[in-house]
Design an enzyme around this catalytic site. Structure first.
Site, PDB file in Angstrom:
ATOM      1  N   CYS A   2       0.912  -1.327  -0.035  1.00  0.00           N
ATOM      2  CA  CYS A   2      -0.047  -0.038  -0.098  1.00  0.00           C
ATOM      3  C   CYS A   2       1.060   1.351   0.141  1.00  0.00           C
ATOM      4  O   CYS A   2       2.165   1.060   0.084  1.00  0.00           O
ATOM      5  CB  CYS A   2      -0.892  -0.161   1.358  1.00  0.00           C
ATOM      6  N   ARG A  27       1.448   1.758  -6.167  1.00  0.00           N
ATOM      7  CA  ARG A  27       1.803   0.591  -4.921  1.00  0.00           C
ATOM      8  C   ARG A  27       0.584  -0.246  -4.627  1.00  0.00           C
ATOM      9  O   ARG A  27       0.495  -1.103  -3.841  1.00  0.00           O
ATOM     10  CB  ARG A  27       2.216   1.335  -3.480  1.00  0.00           C
ATOM     11  N   TRP A  73      -3.808  -2.079  -1.427  1.00  0.00           N
ATOM     12  CA  TRP A  73      -3.497  -3.362  -2.076  1.00  0.00           C
ATOM     13  C   TRP A  73      -4.152  -4.208  -0.965  1.00  0.00           C
ATOM     14  O   TRP A  73      -3.446  -4.654  -0.012  1.00  0.00           O
ATOM     15  CB  TRP A  73      -2.247  -3.471  -2.524  1.00  0.00           C
ATOM     16  N   ASN A  99       0.667   0.401   6.131  1.00  0.00           N
ATOM     17  CA  ASN A  99       1.285  -0.511   5.127  1.00  0.00           C
ATOM     18  C   ASN A  99       1.735  -1.549   5.837  1.00  0.00           C
ATOM     19  O   ASN A  99       2.947  -1.251   6.630  1.00  0.00           O
ATOM     20  CB  ASN A  99       2.143   0.332   4.291  1.00  0.00           C
ATOM     21  N   GLY A 100       1.612  -2.605   5.548  1.00  0.00           N
ATOM     22  CA  GLY A 100       2.158  -4.264   6.171  1.00  0.00           C
ATOM     23  C   GLY A 100       1.099  -4.962   6.676  1.00  0.00           C
ATOM     24  O   GLY A 100       0.062  -4.804   6.157  1.00  0.00           O
ATOM     25  N   GLU A 459      11.047 -13.253 -19.556  1.00  0.00           N
ATOM     26  CA  GLU A 459      10.937 -11.833 -19.240  1.00  0.00           C
ATOM     27  C   GLU A 459       9.801 -11.346 -20.340  1.00  0.00           C
ATOM     28  O   GLU A 459       8.871 -10.636 -19.910  1.00  0.00           O
ATOM     29  CB  GLU A 459      12.216 -11.118 -19.201  1.00  0.00           C
ATOM     30  N   LYS A 463       6.108  -9.917 -19.122  1.00  0.00           N
ATOM     31  CA  LYS A 463       5.481  -8.621 -19.824  1.00  0.00           C
ATOM     32  C   LYS A 463       4.330  -9.006 -20.351  1.00  0.00           C
ATOM     33  O   LYS A 463       3.399  -8.164 -20.277  1.00  0.00           O
ATOM     34  CB  LYS A 463       6.540  -7.899 -20.642  1.00  0.00           C
ATOM     35  N   GLU A 466       1.350  -9.998 -17.902  1.00  0.00           N
ATOM     36  CA  GLU A 466       1.092  -8.900 -16.858  1.00  0.00           C
ATOM     37  C   GLU A 466       0.488  -7.844 -17.358  1.00  0.00           C
ATOM     38  O   GLU A 466      -0.572  -7.158 -16.691  1.00  0.00           O
ATOM     39  CB  GLU A 466       2.686  -8.459 -16.397  1.00  0.00           C
ATOM     40  N   HIS A 482       8.748 -31.322 -25.120  1.00  0.00           N
ATOM     41  CA  HIS A 482       8.771 -32.478 -23.917  1.00  0.00           C
ATOM     42  C   HIS A 482       7.256 -32.137 -23.296  1.00  0.00           C
ATOM     43  O   HIS A 482       7.368 -32.361 -22.014  1.00  0.00           O
ATOM     44  CB  HIS A 482       9.728 -32.315 -22.991  1.00  0.00           C
ATOM     45  N   LYS A 581       3.135  -2.689  -7.598  1.00  0.00           N
ATOM     46  CA  LYS A 581       4.500  -2.290  -7.840  1.00  0.00           C
ATOM     47  C   LYS A 581       5.572  -3.094  -6.801  1.00  0.00           C
ATOM     48  O   LYS A 581       6.346  -3.574  -7.226  1.00  0.00           O
ATOM     49  CB  LYS A 581       4.784  -0.871  -7.965  1.00  0.00           C
TER      50      LYS A 581
END
Ligand code: M6R
Length: 586
Positions: A2, A27, A73, A99-100, A459, A463, A466, A482, A581
């Site tokens: 957050c 965030r 969040w 936050n936490g 990567e 991207k 996401e 496979h 983030k």
């Protein structure tokens, strides 16, 4: 995850806090809220589910020069108005943002309910408001100091109360930085909302409790007054503006030539140089894109410098059996993290320290938690990254890794890497439109590569999934047959990274195998590669460059592909659904 912000000074607090929350929204963006202390007493609150940008804020009701704000969040309780912060005590006299995670909240809540407190949310945070209420008799600082003694877990807290003129801040394992203005003080989860107000900051330590008033701050740690130094931040306000770009992600992609150049050229402290030159093996701990940077580092370190490197997803390192006695040798554990706040990465680093291993951090955020835990830090020069999708920080991580490699195995490829920013700049001009047309209508997209292009494929897939919400998977090209071949159809295009060098021939074979199963193939290769152009459905040519730089140019092309595909699908590019983030929970 957050974002929190607080203000005390001569200006009207509410508008300033809303402006700061907009900068912190990356965030978390499930809900938001503001509380101020009107001059005529009491506490005024506005909170709402959804994003700030989607809501009208009734700022007129939020008068006063003193306030706190939060963008959420969700972890405990669904993202609705009730669970949005700030949270209040029973008498609506104390407001807090957090936050936490308060790990022992269930036990505390039961106890507080037994003592007559009424709860109005499902959050872990609300217990803190009621605990402070229990201890409050006019001195908010003292009440917070007493309340946090009962808390287990992580917190950055900001607290205001009708009966006390100060803004109280407390930190334990969640980031919290104070901004020092002229006759005003700020507190925030990170630097982004502070840059437009001040460049003078104080990074709080875990266990610190601070009382902010317009004229300054008093900080206490373990019951004693302490002084924390005021530092100047090098980040600029321009860094947090869109500067004419449609999205932060695109702006950050285009900043990459400069970011690579500056990070690669950043001074290497004696402590970092010493740590690296002493290492006879390295373990990298990281998450997400940072993990992919670690995989690239491992490939380059082993192939160019002969140094063994093991790369761990930080969340797994924590729960793996400890290193066998004597097995670590002169091992160095390197935490790679853009934010410097990722909970799993921090926990892995602490675990490494507990095993007496030496530690190094590669991070982008000055003063972040990882810089306080690691023995030494290589600070990237990417500037603030606002878009949730990591782009310029990934390139900066590769720059930092390559810089470390030049330390490890001499400067033999220093000259080559010093041209990287030019290669990255040329790759930015690549036209990906034909590939976008295929990907935007795909059910699923595969990204394949070999050697150093395998992490690049991972990567690229991250991207794509996401920000477009299209299912995407990265594979080592040889692995597809496979199992994953069963999924190949005309609706599942594959992006093949087929650069010159040892893997070119076998990549061409893999491409033909995929095409034989009906999958359209988009080939990324160097300009003039007629062999590749002939076998693929769409050829994306990138400028030819030295082998070690091709990972960078391929990465840039895949970033552009994801961005333009998300744009074609009208996605919320900078704030993809369900994400945040900085992932500060395990
Ligand atoms: O701040 P960190 O580098 O530790 O973050 C790690 C991941 O959360 C991050 O790279 C994430 O995967 C990105 N959103 C990917 O674009």
């Amino acid at each position: 995850m957050c974002g929190i912000i607080g203000y005390t000074g001569r200006r009207s607090a509410a508008g300033l806090i809303i402006g700061g929350l907009r900068r912190l929204e990356y965030r978390g963006y499930d809900s938001f809220g503001v509380a101020t202390k009107p001059d005529d007493g009491g506490i005024a609150v506005f909170k709402k589910s959804g994003r700030i940008s989607e809501n009208e804020c009734a700022l007129d009701d939020l008068s006063g020069h003193h306030g706190i704000g939060h963008t959420r969040w969700a972890t405990h309780g669904i993202p609705d108005d009730r669970n949005a912060h700030p949270h209040m005590d029973c008498r609506d006299e104390i407001a807090i943002v957090h936050n936490g995670i308060i790990e022992n909240f269930a036990h505390l809540k039961k106890d507080l309910e037994g003592r007559g407190h009424t709860f109005r949310s499902d959050t872990d945070t609300e217990v803190v408001a009621h605990l402070i209420e229990e201890h409050f008799s006019g001195d908010l600082f003292e009440a917070v100091r007493m309340a946090v003694k009962d808390l287990e877990g992580t917190y950055a807290l900001l607290v205001i109360a009708g009966g006390d003129g100060r803004l109280i801040a407390a930190r334990n394992s969640s980031p919290l930085v104070l901004g020092v203005g002229d006759g005003e003080m700020f507190a925030a989860s990170d630097l982004a909302p502070l840059l437009e107000h001040t460049e003078r900051v104080i990074f709080l330590e875990d266990g610190d409790i601070a009382a902010l008033s317009p004229g300054g701050v008093e900080i206490c740690h373990a019951g004693k007054a302490v002084t924390r130094g005021v530092e100047r931040v090098a980040w600029r306000l321009d860094d947090v503006h869109l500067g004419g770009f449609a999205h932060y992600m695109l702006k950050e992609i285009f900043e990459q030539p400069q970011v690579f150049f500056e990070t690669f050229r950043a001074p290497v402290s004696d402590a970092v140089a010493h740590a690296v030159s002493r290492a006879d093996n390295i373990s990298v701990v990281a998450c997400g894109s940072s993990y992919h940077a670690g995989l690239t580092f491992a490939y380059l370190a082993e192939s160019l410098c002969g140094l063994p490197v093991r790369v761990w997803q930080a969340s797994e390192y924590r729960y793996y059996p400890p290193p066998l006695p004597g097995s670590a040798g002169a091992g160095l554990v390197v935490a790679v993290t853009q934010s410097g706040e990722t909970a799993d990465t921090l926990a892995a680093l602490k675990q490494a320290k507990a095993h007496n291993l030496r530690t190094l951090a590669i991070t982008n955020v000055p003063g972040s938690s990882v810089t306080r835990i690691a023995d030494s830090t290589y600070l990237m020069r990417a500037g603030p990254e606002i878009s949730v999708a990591a782009t310029k920080s990934f390139i900066a991580q590769l720059a930092a890794c390559m810089r470390i490699l030049t330390r490890l195995c001499g400067n033999s490829f220093d000259e080559v890497i010093s041209r990287a920013h030019i290669a990255i700049g040329e790759a930015l001009l690549t036209d990906v439109s034909d590939a976008v047309a295929i990907c935007a209508s795909a059910a699923s997209v595969f990204f394949v590569g070999r050697g150093p292009f395998y992490p690049a494929a991972l990567e690229g897939a991250l991207k794509m999934k996401e920000i477009t919400y299209i299912h995407a998977e990265g594979y080592a090209a040889g692995e597809l047959k496979h199992g994953p071949f069963a999924l190949l159809t005309p609706d599942t295009p594959a992006i093949a990274l087929c650069m010159p060098g040892a893997t070119h021939g076998v990549m061409l074979s893999n491409i033909k195998e995929m095409k034989a199963r009906g999958a359209p193939v988009i080939g990324v290769g160097v300009k003039g590669d007629a062999e590749l152009a002939e076998v693929v459905d769409v050829f994306i040519p990138v400028p030819e460059t030295e082998e070690v730089l091709q990972v960078l140019t391929a990465t840039v092309v895949l970033q552009l592909l994801a961005y333009h595909t998300a744009l074609a699908l009208d996605r919320d590019i900078d704030k993809p659904r369900n994400l945040a983030k900085s992932v500060t929970v395990e």
